[in-house]
Design an enzyme around this catalytic site. Structure first.
Site, PDB file in Angstrom:
ATOM      1  N   HIS A 101      17.552  54.138  -6.800  1.00  0.00           N
ATOM      2  CA  HIS A 101      17.278  53.069  -5.834  1.00  0.00           C
ATOM      3  C   HIS A 101      18.826  52.347  -5.872  1.00  0.00           C
ATOM      4  O   HIS A 101      19.436  52.315  -4.920  1.00  0.00           O
ATOM      5  CB  HIS A 101      16.287  52.353  -6.159  1.00  0.00           C
ATOM      6  CG  HIS A 101      16.357  50.898  -5.349  1.00  0.00           C
ATOM      7  ND1 HIS A 101      15.820  50.724  -4.213  1.00  0.00           N
ATOM      8  CD2 HIS A 101      16.934  49.818  -5.604  1.00  0.00           C
ATOM      9  CE1 HIS A 101      15.800  49.687  -3.658  1.00  0.00           C
ATOM     10  NE2 HIS A 101      16.801  48.842  -4.678  1.00  0.00           N
ATOM     11  N   GLU A 102      19.401  52.041  -7.085  1.00  0.00           N
ATOM     12  CA  GLU A 102      20.668  51.343  -7.241  1.00  0.00           C
ATOM     13  C   GLU A 102      21.760  52.270  -6.682  1.00  0.00           C
ATOM     14  O   GLU A 102      22.652  51.828  -6.410  1.00  0.00           O
ATOM     15  CB  GLU A 102      20.747  50.629  -8.757  1.00  0.00           C
ATOM     16  CG  GLU A 102      19.878  49.845  -9.061  1.00  0.00           C
ATOM     17  CD  GLU A 102      19.830  48.678  -8.211  1.00  0.00           C
ATOM     18  OE1 GLU A 102      20.516  48.384  -7.559  1.00  0.00           O
ATOM     19  OE2 GLU A 102      18.498  48.128  -8.267  1.00  0.00           O
ATOM     20  N   HIS A 105      22.168  51.890  -3.285  1.00  0.00           N
ATOM     21  CA  HIS A 105      22.945  50.963  -2.749  1.00  0.00           C
ATOM     22  C   HIS A 105      24.449  51.087  -2.939  1.00  0.00           C
ATOM     23  O   HIS A 105      25.233  50.871  -1.761  1.00  0.00           O
ATOM     24  CB  HIS A 105      22.802  49.602  -3.550  1.00  0.00           C
ATOM     25  CG  HIS A 105      21.572  49.018  -3.393  1.00  0.00           C
ATOM     26  ND1 HIS A 105      21.182  48.453  -1.686  1.00  0.00           N
ATOM     27  CD2 HIS A 105      20.440  48.281  -3.997  1.00  0.00           C
ATOM     28  CE1 HIS A 105      19.790  47.811  -2.358  1.00  0.00           C
ATOM     29  NE2 HIS A 105      19.557  47.907  -3.447  1.00  0.00           N
TER      30      HIS A 105
END
Length: 231
Positions: A101-102, A105
Site C-alpha cells: 500500500h505504501e 503511494h
C-alpha cells in the site's frame, strides 16, 4: 444563552467520533489477525516494497525502518518509504499488504497521480485551517458572539475538510494498486489476497472515519453560525 463554556454543538460530532473509535479498533484487530499469517513467498515487507518499486521502474525511493506500530508512510519530500518494524521485517499477509500500500503511494508520486498532487498542494492550507478554524469559530461563538469570527473559522476549516475528502481516492487507489501488483507479480495467490484485502479495507475505514469527523466538525461550526442572531 448558554452556560459559560458550554458548547451545545458538540453533540453533532459524537456519532462521528464513535465511528472513528470503531475504525481504529477494526484496523488494529484485523492487522493483528493477519500479522500471524505468513505468506507463502516468505519475503519481508521491505523486500516486497523494494521489488515492487524495481519492477515498476521507480529507482529514486529509499525503503527504511521507522519507529512505532502502524506508523508506515511514504514521504514524498525525501522520496522515502518508511515501514514499521512489524511490516519492514515481517512476512505476514498484513506486513506485505501494508508495505505494498505504501509502495502504491510512491508509485503514485512517480507517475504524478493527480489526486496525490492536489493533496500535497492542500496540505499547508489544511494544516493551518484545521488548527486555526475551530479556535476562531469557538472563540467567536462563546466569547465574542461574533458571526464574522465564526464565519472566518468555517472558511479556514474548509481547507482541512477538502484535504480529507481528496485523501479518500488517494488511499483507495494505493490499496487497489497494491492488490493488483501483488497478484500480478505472483507475491500473493488468490486466497492470500483475500486476507490482505481485509487488512487494507480495514485501514481504508480509518480514512473514511477521519473524513466524517472533519465533516462533522464543519457541520458543528455551521450550526454555531446559524444559532447566532444577525447584528
Amino acid at each position: 444563552m448558554f452556560p459559560f463554556f458550554y458548547d451545545p454543538t458538540m453533540i453533532i460530532i459524537i456519532p462521528f467520533i464513535l465511528f472513528s473509535v470503531y475504525a481504529q479498533y477494526k484496523v488494529k484487530s484485523t492487522f493483528n489477525k493477519y500479522l500471524s499469517v505468513t505468506a507463502r513467498t516468505n519475503k519481508s515487507g521491505a523486500d516486497i516494497a523494494r521489488e515492487l518499486l524495481r519492477k515498476e521502474g521507480v529507482s529514486d525511493v529509499t525503503v527504511e525502518q521507522t519507529q512505532g506500530r502502524l506508523s508506515d508512510h511514504y514521504d514524498p519530500r525525501s522520496k522515502t518509504l518508511r515501514l514499521s518494524s512489524d511490516v519492514y521485517r515481517g512476512s505476514s499477509l498484513a506486513a506485505i499488504g501494508v508495505a505494498a500500500h505504501e509502495t502504491g503511494h510512491a508509485i503514485q508520486d512517480a507517475t504524478e497521480y493527480s489526486p496525490l498532487k492536489v493533496r500535497h498542494s492542500l496540505f499547508p492550507v489544511a494544516n493551518f485551517g484545521s488548527q486555526l478554524g475551530p479556535i476562531l469559530a469557538v472563540v467567536g461563538f462563546l466569547f465574542f458572539k461574533s458571526q464574522f469570527l465564526v464565519g472566518l473559522g468555517i472558511l479556514f476549516f474548509l481547507g482541512a475538510v477538502l484535504f480529507q475528502i481528496i485523501t479518500l481516492p488517494v488511499e483507495f487507489n494505493a490499496s487497489n494498486r497494491a492488490l493488483k501488483l501483488l497478484q500480478q507479480y505472483n507475491f500473493l495467490n488468490r486466497d492470500e489476497a483475500k486476507g490482505t484485502k481485509k487488512v487494507l479495507n480495514a485501514a481504508a475505514l480509518t480514512y473514511v472515519a477521519s473524513t466524517l469527523v472533519a465533516i462533522g466538525h464543519l457541520l458543528r461550526l455551521v450550526m454555531m453560525f446559524g444559532m447566532m442572531d444577525e447584528d
